[in-house]
Design a protein around this motif. Sequence first.
Motif, short mmCIF file in Angstrom:
data_model
loop_
_atom_site.label_atom_id
_atom_site.label_comp_id
_atom_site.label_asym_id
_atom_site.label_seq_id
_atom_site.Cartn_x
_atom_site.Cartn_y
_atom_site.Cartn_z
N GLY A 167 0.82 -1.21 0.00
CA GLY A 167 0.00 0.00 0.00
C GLY A 167 0.85 1.26 0.00
N PHE A 168 1.90 1.28 0.81
CA PHE A 168 2.80 2.44 0.84
C PHE A 168 3.54 2.58 -0.49
N ALA A 169 3.87 1.45 -1.11
CA ALA A 169 4.54 1.50 -2.41
C ALA A 169 3.62 2.10 -3.47
N VAL A 170 2.35 1.69 -3.46
CA VAL A 170 1.37 2.25 -4.41
C VAL A 170 1.20 3.75 -4.16
N PHE A 171 1.16 4.15 -2.91
CA PHE A 171 1.07 5.57 -2.54
C PHE A 171 2.23 6.35 -3.16
N THR A 172 3.44 5.81 -3.04
CA THR A 172 4.63 6.47 -3.58
C THR A 172 4.55 6.60 -5.09
N VAL A 173 4.16 5.52 -5.76
CA VAL A 173 4.09 5.54 -7.22
C VAL A 173 2.99 6.49 -7.70
N ALA A 174 1.87 6.53 -6.98
CA ALA A 174 0.78 7.44 -7.36
C ALA A 174 1.24 8.90 -7.27
N LEU A 175 2.02 9.22 -6.24
CA LEU A 175 2.55 10.58 -6.13
C LEU A 175 3.49 10.89 -7.28
N ARG A 176 4.31 9.94 -7.67
CA ARG A 176 5.19 10.15 -8.82
C ARG A 176 4.38 10.38 -10.09
N ARG A 177 3.35 9.57 -10.24
CA ARG A 177 2.51 9.68 -11.43
C ARG A 177 1.86 11.06 -11.52
N GLY A 178 1.42 11.57 -10.38
CA GLY A 178 0.78 12.87 -10.37
C GLY A 178 1.75 14.02 -10.28
N LYS A 179 3.06 13.72 -10.24
CA LYS A 179 4.08 14.76 -10.12
C LYS A 179 3.83 15.64 -8.90
N SER A 180 3.28 15.03 -7.87
CA SER A 180 2.95 15.80 -6.68
C SER A 180 4.15 15.89 -5.76
N VAL A 181 4.48 17.09 -5.33
CA VAL A 181 5.58 17.27 -4.38
C VAL A 181 5.03 17.55 -2.98
N GLU A 182 3.74 17.70 -2.86
CA GLU A 182 3.10 17.98 -1.59
C GLU A 182 2.37 16.74 -1.11
N MET A 183 2.87 16.15 -0.02
CA MET A 183 2.32 14.90 0.48
C MET A 183 1.06 15.11 1.32
N MET A 184 0.97 16.23 2.01
CA MET A 184 -0.06 16.37 3.04
C MET A 184 -1.49 16.27 2.52
N PRO A 185 -1.85 16.88 1.37
CA PRO A 185 -3.24 16.72 0.91
C PRO A 185 -3.61 15.26 0.66
N ALA A 186 -2.67 14.45 0.13
CA ALA A 186 -2.96 13.04 -0.11
C ALA A 186 -3.17 12.30 1.21
#
Length: 301
Positions: A167-186
């Motif tokens: 689950g944490f790995a999918v979270f990380t990849v999803a952030l990369r996919r979205g080019k998101s640098v801000e973790m807190m909203p997710a």
Amino acid sequence: MRTAATTPERDLSGYLLVFMAGVLWSTVGLGIRLIEDAVVWQILFYRSLAMSVFLYAVIQMRTGRAPLSLIRAMGWPGLIAGAALVAAYSGAIFALQTTSVANAMMLFAAAPLMAALLGRVLLGEHVRRATWIAMLIALCGIAVMVWDKTSGAALKGNIAALGSALGFAVFTVALRRGKSVEMMPAVLLSGLIGTVVMAAICATLGLSLALSPRDAGIASGMGVFQVGAGLILYTLGSRTVPAAELTLLSMAEVVLGPVWVWLFLGETAAASTLAGGAILLLAIAGNALSGARRKVPPPIP
């Protein structure tokens, strides 16, 4: 004449912030052990609710923008990231309630290597040879850890711990996919999803949301101090700490988690857990350090 660039002076405060984040995260096993009656779904409801309120306030003060608008701006990658975190939290707490803290924590540490593999499959990201080798070594470590825990609750706990890492790995990849640098909203989104989903699960199973003050207080404190405050420290510290070293510093969570339950509750780890965990941590550390050595500062013309 071309000379090598000098390495900038390191910001030790960043390293301290990331390390302290790992220390806060490492207390999750102790928190679960101190809860007397609540089950995983009730714990997650209170933890998600407290985390959501805390992060909503922090994001509002930090950005000056409405947190829900930031969530909407993330789109589908943010939604996937939030849902993946809910799965990761659920698996983690179930694992901590059904297997030893040491065993669960060591298996959680497989997340960075899983993220590398998923990044290769889903995003086409290059995976270094050293990372492939680290994955094979990590599999050996996991096999040693679960070798004598292949039946009953222990097996379910091991599967849940690996599911949490995924689950944490999918979270990380999803952030990369979205080019998101801000973790807190997710993470805020994961808290909102978790609050609704856990309330629905509790209602379906006939579980009351009225917990004892002790259990409700511990579960809520986990949401604010372990997840919320830990994330803030990690986010602030990660601005000045290289990614490879972030991996090493975050291992404080894995190493210290079993220490707290041994120190305060006398819970010990099996020899196979310690041996397999050492192999797994060696694989992760070797992969992180090999990546750091490859990053040579560019020459100055």
